[in-house]
Design a protein around this motif. Structure first.
Motif, PDB file in Angstrom:
ATOM      1  N   GLN A   1      -4.019   7.931  80.891  1.00  0.00           N
ATOM      2  CA  GLN A   1      -4.096   6.414  80.780  1.00  0.00           C
ATOM      3  C   GLN A   1      -2.654   6.122  80.702  1.00  0.00           C
ATOM      4  N   HIS A   2      -2.513   4.762  80.745  1.00  0.00           N
ATOM      5  CA  HIS A   2      -0.581   3.591  81.337  1.00  0.00           C
ATOM      6  C   HIS A   2       0.034   4.843  82.350  1.00  0.00           C
ATOM      7  N   MET A   3      -0.814   5.317  83.529  1.00  0.00           N
ATOM      8  CA  MET A   3      -0.137   6.310  84.247  1.00  0.00           C
ATOM      9  C   MET A   3       0.854   5.461  84.985  1.00  0.00           C
ATOM     10  N   PRO A   4       1.789   5.127  84.916  1.00  0.00           N
ATOM     11  CA  PRO A   4       2.137   4.455  85.549  1.00  0.00           C
ATOM     12  C   PRO A   4       2.161   4.322  87.796  1.00  0.00           C
ATOM     13  N   ALA A   5       2.210   2.750  87.907  1.00  0.00           N
ATOM     14  CA  ALA A   5       1.798   2.940  89.774  1.00  0.00           C
ATOM     15  C   ALA A   5       2.484   3.289  90.836  1.00  0.00           C
ATOM     16  N   ARG A   6       4.056   3.375  90.017  1.00  0.00           N
ATOM     17  CA  ARG A   6       4.767   3.987  91.433  1.00  0.00           C
ATOM     18  C   ARG A   6       4.092   5.735  91.521  1.00  0.00           C
ATOM     19  N   VAL A   7       3.438   6.471  89.803  1.00  0.00           N
ATOM     20  CA  VAL A   7       3.138   7.708  89.769  1.00  0.00           C
ATOM     21  C   VAL A   7       1.871   8.072  90.776  1.00  0.00           C
ATOM     22  N   ARG A   8       1.018   6.842  90.269  1.00  0.00           N
ATOM     23  CA  ARG A   8      -0.264   6.524  90.849  1.00  0.00           C
ATOM     24  C   ARG A   8      -0.491   6.350  92.566  1.00  0.00           C
ATOM     25  N   ARG A   9       0.772   6.303  93.157  1.00  0.00           N
ATOM     26  CA  ARG A   9       1.253   5.824  94.132  1.00  0.00           C
ATOM     27  C   ARG A   9       1.302   6.714  94.945  1.00  0.00           C
ATOM     28  N   PHE A  10       1.978   7.522  93.991  1.00  0.00           N
ATOM     29  CA  PHE A  10       2.493   9.016  94.114  1.00  0.00           C
ATOM     30  C   PHE A  10       1.592   9.846  95.029  1.00  0.00           C
ATOM     31  N   ILE A  11       0.495   9.798  93.842  1.00  0.00           N
ATOM     32  CA  ILE A  11      -0.315  10.958  94.222  1.00  0.00           C
ATOM     33  C   ILE A  11      -1.229  10.535  95.432  1.00  0.00           C
ATOM     34  N   ASP A  12      -1.433   9.600  95.705  1.00  0.00           N
ATOM     35  CA  ASP A  12      -2.337   8.407  96.444  1.00  0.00           C
ATOM     36  C   ASP A  12      -1.897   9.482  97.751  1.00  0.00           C
TER      37      ASP A  12
ATOM     38  N   LEU B   1       0.532  11.448  98.003  1.00  0.00           N
ATOM     39  CA  LEU B   1      -0.061  13.044  98.466  1.00  0.00           C
ATOM     40  C   LEU B   1      -1.402  13.194  99.267  1.00  0.00           C
ATOM     41  N   LYS B   2      -1.857  12.401  98.865  1.00  0.00           N
ATOM     42  CA  LYS B   2      -3.359  13.177  99.012  1.00  0.00           C
ATOM     43  C   LYS B   2      -4.094  12.695 100.225  1.00  0.00           C
ATOM     44  N   ALA B   3      -3.100  11.329 100.267  1.00  0.00           N
ATOM     45  CA  ALA B   3      -3.722  11.013 102.286  1.00  0.00           C
ATOM     46  C   ALA B   3      -2.419  12.157 103.097  1.00  0.00           C
ATOM     47  N   ASP B   4      -1.457  12.497 102.667  1.00  0.00           N
ATOM     48  CA  ASP B   4      -0.872  13.234 103.440  1.00  0.00           C
ATOM     49  C   ASP B   4      -1.780  14.632 104.048  1.00  0.00           C
ATOM     50  N   LEU B   5      -1.617  15.617 102.684  1.00  0.00           N
ATOM     51  CA  LEU B   5      -2.349  16.669 102.889  1.00  0.00           C
ATOM     52  C   LEU B   5      -4.100  16.862 102.936  1.00  0.00           C
ATOM     53  N   THR B   6      -4.645  15.955 103.796  1.00  0.00           N
ATOM     54  CA  THR B   6      -6.130  16.076 104.016  1.00  0.00           C
ATOM     55  C   THR B   6      -5.976  15.854 105.274  1.00  0.00           C
ATOM     56  N   LEU B   7      -6.355  16.745 106.142  1.00  0.00           N
ATOM     57  CA  LEU B   7      -7.244  17.879 107.329  1.00  0.00           C
ATOM     58  C   LEU B   7      -7.577  16.265 107.414  1.00  0.00           C
ATOM     59  N   PRO B   8      -6.709  15.366 109.500  1.00  0.00           N
ATOM     60  CA  PRO B   8      -7.735  14.285 109.585  1.00  0.00           C
ATOM     61  C   PRO B   8      -8.829  14.613 110.166  1.00  0.00           C
TER      62      PRO B   8
ATOM     63  N   PRO C   1      -9.754  32.833 105.501  1.00  0.00           N
ATOM     64  CA  PRO C   1      -9.088  32.884 104.195  1.00  0.00           C
ATOM     65  C   PRO C   1      -9.096  31.886 103.000  1.00  0.00           C
ATOM     66  N   GLU C   2      -8.501  32.545 101.778  1.00  0.00           N
ATOM     67  CA  GLU C   2      -8.822  31.549 100.801  1.00  0.00           C
ATOM     68  C   GLU C   2      -8.499  30.167 100.326  1.00  0.00           C
ATOM     69  N   LEU C   3      -9.040  29.217  99.982  1.00  0.00           N
ATOM     70  CA  LEU C   3      -8.810  27.974  99.481  1.00  0.00           C
ATOM     71  C   LEU C   3      -7.393  27.808  98.917  1.00  0.00           C
ATOM     72  N   LEU C   4      -6.501  27.473  99.529  1.00  0.00           N
ATOM     73  CA  LEU C   4      -5.217  27.438  98.216  1.00  0.00           C
ATOM     74  C   LEU C   4      -5.599  25.539  97.630  1.00  0.00           C
ATOM     75  N   ALA C   5      -5.176  25.524  96.411  1.00  0.00           N
ATOM     76  CA  ALA C   5      -5.750  23.695  95.773  1.00  0.00           C
ATOM     77  C   ALA C   5      -3.801  23.962  95.101  1.00  0.00           C
ATOM     78  N   ILE C   6      -3.745  22.337  95.480  1.00  0.00           N
ATOM     79  CA  ILE C   6      -2.484  21.301  95.223  1.00  0.00           C
ATOM     80  C   ILE C   6      -2.916  20.704  93.380  1.00  0.00           C
ATOM     81  N   TRP C   7      -2.178  20.629  92.567  1.00  0.00           N
ATOM     82  CA  TRP C   7      -2.324  20.453  91.299  1.00  0.00           C
ATOM     83  C   TRP C   7      -1.248  19.291  91.434  1.00  0.00           C
ATOM     84  N   ALA C   8      -1.674  18.211  90.544  1.00  0.00           N
ATOM     85  CA  ALA C   8      -0.788  17.129  90.051  1.00  0.00           C
ATOM     86  C   ALA C   8      -1.107  17.221  88.288  1.00  0.00           C
TER      87      ALA C   8
END
Length: 103
Positions: free
Chosen positions: A78-89, A91-98, A65-72
């Motif tokens: 620059q000046h990314m709020p900490a809460r946005v960085r935590r949210f993205i991190d 998502l990355k942790a939750d969406l990564t296969l063990p 199957p074609e690999l699909l990507a998810i983009w934020a």
């Protein structure tokens, strides 16, 4: 069964036609658990069913199957709020296969 009428595969440009179509992942998931056919679903949608044996992962010998990507998409890095960085991190942790899981 697939969410749309064609599941794209990467090897030799193969396309697998589907007999059924649905616009709901939950509907496709339930149909597979009921034995209606195959589906291309995300790991986090089926992890519990794989663990308890309700579903089985299949490996296609001549197609992948074609690999699909998810983009934020952000207006700026620059000046990314900490809460946005935590949210993205998160998502990355939750969406990564063990690392023990391979498909």
């Amino acid at each position: 069964m697939a969410l749309n009428s064609i599941v794209r595969c990467r090897r030799r440009g193969a396309s697998i036609a589907s007999v059924h179509a649905a616009s709901s992942v939950d509907t496709v998931h339930a149909a597979c658990v009921a034995g209606a056919g195959l589906a291309l679903l995300t790991y986090w949608d089926v992890a519990q069913d794989l663990a308890n044996g309700a579903l089985k992962a299949l490996t296609l010998k001549d197609a992948e199957p074609e690999l699909l990507a998810i983009w934020a998409v952000l207006p700026t890095r620059q000046h990314m709020p900490a809460r946005v960085r935590r949210f993205i991190d998160g998502l990355k942790a939750d969406l990564t296969l063990p690392s023990s899981q391979s498909f």
